[in-house]
Write a protein that holds these residues in place. Structure first.
Motif, PDB file in Angstrom:
ATOM      1  N   SER A 280       0.753  -1.153  -0.080  1.00  0.00           N
ATOM      2  CA  SER A 280      -0.075  -0.145   0.059  1.00  0.00           C
ATOM      3  C   SER A 280       0.830   1.129  -0.096  1.00  0.00           C
ATOM      4  O   SER A 280       0.297   2.357  -0.192  1.00  0.00           O
ATOM      5  N   THR A 281       2.150   1.075   0.169  1.00  0.00           N
ATOM      6  CA  THR A 281       2.914   2.323   0.326  1.00  0.00           C
ATOM      7  C   THR A 281       3.650   2.742  -1.044  1.00  0.00           C
ATOM      8  O   THR A 281       4.144   3.566  -1.504  1.00  0.00           O
ATOM      9  N   TYR A 282       3.440   1.929  -2.049  1.00  0.00           N
ATOM     10  CA  TYR A 282       4.166   1.784  -3.420  1.00  0.00           C
ATOM     11  C   TYR A 282       2.992   2.732  -4.332  1.00  0.00           C
ATOM     12  O   TYR A 282       1.700   2.417  -4.351  1.00  0.00           O
ATOM     13  N   THR A 283       3.677   3.430  -5.182  1.00  0.00           N
ATOM     14  CA  THR A 283       2.790   4.013  -6.338  1.00  0.00           C
ATOM     15  C   THR A 283       2.758   2.880  -7.551  1.00  0.00           C
ATOM     16  O   THR A 283       3.797   2.134  -7.533  1.00  0.00           O
ATOM     17  N   MET A 284       1.647   2.479  -7.852  1.00  0.00           N
ATOM     18  CA  MET A 284       1.232   1.303  -9.036  1.00  0.00           C
ATOM     19  C   MET A 284       1.213   2.128 -10.352  1.00  0.00           C
ATOM     20  O   MET A 284       0.350   2.966 -10.175  1.00  0.00           O
ATOM     21  N   GLY A 285       1.773   1.318 -11.087  1.00  0.00           N
ATOM     22  CA  GLY A 285       1.944   1.958 -12.600  1.00  0.00           C
ATOM     23  C   GLY A 285       1.439   1.015 -13.656  1.00  0.00           C
ATOM     24  O   GLY A 285       1.688  -0.240 -13.241  1.00  0.00           O
ATOM     25  N   TRP A 286       0.690   1.129 -14.692  1.00  0.00           N
ATOM     26  CA  TRP A 286       0.662   0.348 -15.675  1.00  0.00           C
ATOM     27  C   TRP A 286       1.352   0.736 -17.091  1.00  0.00           C
ATOM     28  O   TRP A 286       1.383   2.205 -17.250  1.00  0.00           O
ATOM     29  N   PHE A 287       2.162   0.141 -17.639  1.00  0.00           N
ATOM     30  CA  PHE A 287       2.833   0.405 -18.859  1.00  0.00           C
ATOM     31  C   PHE A 287       2.537  -0.505 -20.002  1.00  0.00           C
ATOM     32  O   PHE A 287       1.955  -1.435 -19.740  1.00  0.00           O
ATOM     33  N   ARG A 288       2.902  -0.168 -21.090  1.00  0.00           N
ATOM     34  CA  ARG A 288       2.741  -1.012 -22.266  1.00  0.00           C
ATOM     35  C   ARG A 288       3.892  -0.993 -23.367  1.00  0.00           C
ATOM     36  O   ARG A 288       4.544   0.095 -23.451  1.00  0.00           O
ATOM     37  N   GLN A 289       4.262  -1.906 -24.015  1.00  0.00           N
ATOM     38  CA  GLN A 289       5.144  -2.105 -24.814  1.00  0.00           C
ATOM     39  C   GLN A 289       4.710  -2.859 -26.171  1.00  0.00           C
ATOM     40  O   GLN A 289       4.461  -3.907 -25.842  1.00  0.00           O
ATOM     41  N   ALA A 290       4.508  -1.971 -27.242  1.00  0.00           N
ATOM     42  CA  ALA A 290       4.199  -2.750 -28.552  1.00  0.00           C
ATOM     43  C   ALA A 290       5.707  -3.045 -29.169  1.00  0.00           C
ATOM     44  O   ALA A 290       6.533  -2.559 -29.042  1.00  0.00           O
ATOM     45  N   PRO A 291       5.539  -4.076 -30.197  1.00  0.00           N
ATOM     46  CA  PRO A 291       6.673  -4.423 -30.987  1.00  0.00           C
ATOM     47  C   PRO A 291       7.276  -3.432 -31.614  1.00  0.00           C
ATOM     48  O   PRO A 291       6.687  -2.773 -32.217  1.00  0.00           O
TER      49      PRO A 291
END
Length: 122
Positions: free
Chosen positions: A30-41
Motif C-alpha cells: 500500500s505504500t507503493y505507487t502502482m503503474g501500468w505500462f505497455r510495450q508494442a513490438p
C-alpha cells in the motif's frame, strides 16, 4: 520486496473492453505507487496510468484518458486497469510496476510483472 503478477490479457475486438489485474505479494504494497505500462513490438515501453498510495489520485497518458481507469485494492494487494473502447493501437504487452516515486518514467519503478498480452482486432 514486491512480486507482481498480471492477469486478464487476451484478444478483443476494437471497441471492446478488458480488465487487467495485477496481484502483488510482499510487504508494504500500500505504500507503493502502482503503474501500468505497455510495450508494442518495436516500440519503447510507455506509460499508461498510475495511482498513488496516499491519496489514490490517478494519472493517465493522453492516449488512454477517458477510456482506461486504474484502481487499487490495498486490502487485497491488487491493482486493476479497466480498458474500454479499445483500439488496435492499444495492442501491446501490458506491465504493472511498483515504485516509491510517482512518475511516468519506467526507470522510476523498482518492481515489474512479467507482462500480459493485449491484442485488439480491427
Amino acid at each position: 520486496q514486491v512480486q507482481l503478477v498480471e492477469f486478464g490479457g487476451g484478444l478483443v475486438q476494437a471497441g471492446g473492453s478488458l480488465r487487467l489485474s495485477c496481484a502483488a505479494s510482499g510487504r508494504a504494497f500500500s505504500t507503493y505507487t502502482m503503474g501500468w505500462f505497455r510495450q508494442a513490438p518495436g516500440k519503447e515501453r510507455e506509460f499508461v496510468a498510475r495511482t498513488t498510495w496516499r491519496s489514490g489520485a490517478s494519472y493517465y497518458a493522453d492516449s488512454v484518458k477517458g477510456r482506461f481507469t486504474i484502481s487499487r485494492d490495498n486490502a487485497n494487494n491488487t491493482v486493476y486497469l479497466q480498458m474500454n473502447s479499445l483500439k488496435p493501437e492499444d495492442a501491446a504487452v501490458y506491465y504493472c510496476a511498483a515504485g516509491v516515486v510517482g512518475t511516468r518514467l519506467p526507470s522510476g519503478y523498482d518492481y515489474w510483472g512479467q507482462g500480459t498480452q493485449v491484442t485488439v482486432s480491427s
